[in-house]
Enzyme design. Structure first.
Site, PDB file in Angstrom:
ATOM      1  N   ASN A 134     -10.863  -1.620   4.099  1.00 23.00           N
ATOM      2  CA  ASN A 134     -11.235  -1.644   5.711  1.00 23.00           C
ATOM      3  C   ASN A 134     -11.773  -0.104   5.923  1.00 23.00           C
ATOM      4  O   ASN A 134     -11.006   0.648   6.172  1.00 23.00           O
ATOM      5  CB  ASN A 134     -10.513  -2.065   6.733  1.00 23.00           C
TER       6      ASN A 134
ATOM      7  N   GLU B 120      -2.228   3.901  10.504  1.00 18.38           N
ATOM      8  CA  GLU B 120      -1.434   3.097   9.330  1.00 18.38           C
ATOM      9  C   GLU B 120       0.056   3.633   9.186  1.00 18.38           C
ATOM     10  O   GLU B 120       0.920   2.938   8.781  1.00 18.38           O
ATOM     11  CB  GLU B 120      -2.127   3.237   8.034  1.00 18.38           C
TER      12      GLU B 120
ATOM     13  N   LYS C 210       0.772  -1.285  -0.179  1.00 12.26           N
ATOM     14  CA  LYS C 210      -0.038  -0.015  -0.119  1.00 12.26           C
ATOM     15  C   LYS C 210       0.931   1.029  -0.029  1.00 12.26           C
ATOM     16  O   LYS C 210       1.704   1.544   0.948  1.00 12.26           O
ATOM     17  CB  LYS C 210      -0.954   0.063   1.140  1.00 12.26           C
TER      18      LYS C 210
HETATM   19  N1  ING Z   1      -9.490   3.231   5.221  1.00 14.54           N
HETATM   20  C1  ING Z   1     -10.050   4.447   4.725  1.00 14.54           C
HETATM   21  C2  ING Z   1     -10.075   4.713   3.416  1.00 14.54           C
HETATM   22  O1  ING Z   1      -9.393   5.386   2.680  1.00 14.54           O
HETATM   23  C3  ING Z   1     -10.393   7.009   5.236  1.00 14.54           C
HETATM   24  C4  ING Z   1      -9.482   5.760   5.518  1.00 14.54           C
HETATM   25  C5  ING Z   1     -11.606   6.707   5.099  1.00 14.54           C
HETATM   26  C6  ING Z   1      -9.701   7.781   4.441  1.00 14.54           C
HETATM   27  C7  ING Z   1     -12.508   7.830   4.597  1.00 14.54           C
HETATM   28  C8  ING Z   1     -10.480   8.979   4.157  1.00 14.54           C
HETATM   29  C9  ING Z   1     -11.768   8.897   4.093  1.00 14.54           C
HETATM   30  O2  ING Z   1     -11.146   4.017   2.877  1.00 14.54           O
HETATM   31  C10 ING Z   1      -8.160   2.614   4.861  1.00 14.54           C
HETATM   32  N2  ING Z   1      -7.783   1.594   5.488  1.00 14.54           N
HETATM   33  O3  ING Z   1      -7.529   3.171   3.987  1.00 14.54           O
END
Ligand code: ING
Length: 323
Positions: A198, A143, A124
């Site tokens: 997720n 992360e 990633k």
């Molecule tokens: N999760 C979310 C994603 O990008 C996120 C984090 C959610 C970022 C909503 C911005 C807005 O779907 C992961 N694991 O990257």
């Protein structure tokens, strides 16, 4: 001859912090069996499919988090997945936390042939969230603490899948929100993008209002746009449901090169959705509207790779306008 491929998204429901690998592996094997019964030839499992979404939990000493990572794949615990794929002749995508022999940690996905060969690996690139504990957030999203930025780029491989040669590529979760992820693979003529996610069903940033319905809207918008603008299919598979009180949305989808949703999950549990893809559909976009060779103008795109952050624009003035 039509190059048709039966694709499946194998959505997983929640995996609790206390669940051992055997819980996820057992459910994954059952989904593989169902995929076989439904005639699927490629099965896409979610991001971090073997564990709970552990980047929501802060650990001062990262060694305490070691048990969330795979130091080998397959291992004794994950071997049943590979055995099921071999038994049913299914190629599969699996997302997991990778710890390399020299101690590097990545949020990783692999594409595995029915005989267990890892045909493609991706780590990633776009890691959302933060590295240190953030007291403002409702829930941590660490992360940047638990993973290094992926060092494999966005590779596309022409791989043998169910009797066809298919240009396959992968991305993971947050990557789908960045058009660069899609375009780098589009420039390699990708035909099938596999991605797991997720994604919290509610905004945990605590930095402004975001209507709840927009979470799924943004997820589908980015995947449908990515497929349309790069003339490819995508299988996007969620880990969903409530993990130790924290809700992730499902709505896994399979999308065609016109950007149309071919199939969508409707539960937030373990669920298999299937679609019959005619890979020839990629040709139209790639040879007409998105004929990159004919229509792209890289000389106008310099900012995309020259800059990291955005910069304020020049300010208008009458004298300047005359220039
Ligand atoms: N999760 C979310 C994603 O990008 C996120 C984090 C959610 C970022 C909503 C911005 C807005 O779907 C992961 N694991 O990257």
């Amino acid at each position: 001859m039509t190059r048709s491929l039966v694709l499946a998204a194998a959505q997983l429901g929640p995996i609790q912090k206390a669940d051992g690998r055997d819980v996820a592996v057992g459910r994954i094997v059952r989904l593989m069996e169902k995929a076989h019964r439904m005639g699927a030839q490629v099965v896409v499992f979610p991001e971090l499919a073997l564990t709970t979404f552990f980047p929501r939990w802060y650990e001062e000493d990262i060694a305490v988090a070691d048990h969330w990572y795979e130091s080998a794949l397959p291992s004794n615990e994950t071997a049943p997945i590979f055995e099921a794929a071999r038994k049913y002749g299914i190629a599969f995508h699996l997302g997991y936390a990778e710890k390399t022999p020299d101690g590097h940690r990545y949020n990783t996905a692999v594409f595995v042939s029915p005989n267990g060969e890892i045909m493609l690996k991706y780590r990633k690139v776009h890691l959302p969230g933060h590295k240190d504990y953030d007291p403002i957030r409702k829930v941590q999203h660490l992360e940047k603490r638990y993973f290094e930025v992926g060092n494999l780029g966005f590779p596309v491989m022409r791989a043998p899948v169910a009797g066809h040669d298919v240009n396959v590529g992968m991305m993971i979760c947050n990557d789908r929100r960045w058009p660069e992820s899609w375009r780098v693979m589009g420039l390699q003529q990708v035909e099938l993008v596999m991605l797991g996610y997720n994604t919290p069903s509610l905004n945990m940033d605590n930095r402004g209002f975001e209507a709840h319905h927009l979470r799924v809207f943004h997820s589908h918008l980015t995947i449908q746009a990515g497929c349309y603008q790069n003339a490819c299919f995508a299988v996007a598979t969620a880990k969903a449901g409530t993990e130790d009180g924290h809700e992730l949305f499902g709505h896994s989808i399979i999308v065609n090169p016109q950007g149309e949703i071919m199939a969508q999950a409707t539960s937030w549990g373990d669920e298999l959705i299937v679609a019959d893809a005619d890979l020839g559909m990629c040709e139209l976009g790639r040879t007409t509207i998105f004929n990159f060779e004919k229509h792209r103008r890289p000389e106008a795109y310099g900012r995309i790779t020259d800059q990291v952050g955005s910069e304020p624009p020049a300010t208008w003035s009458p004298r300047r306008a005359a220039e």
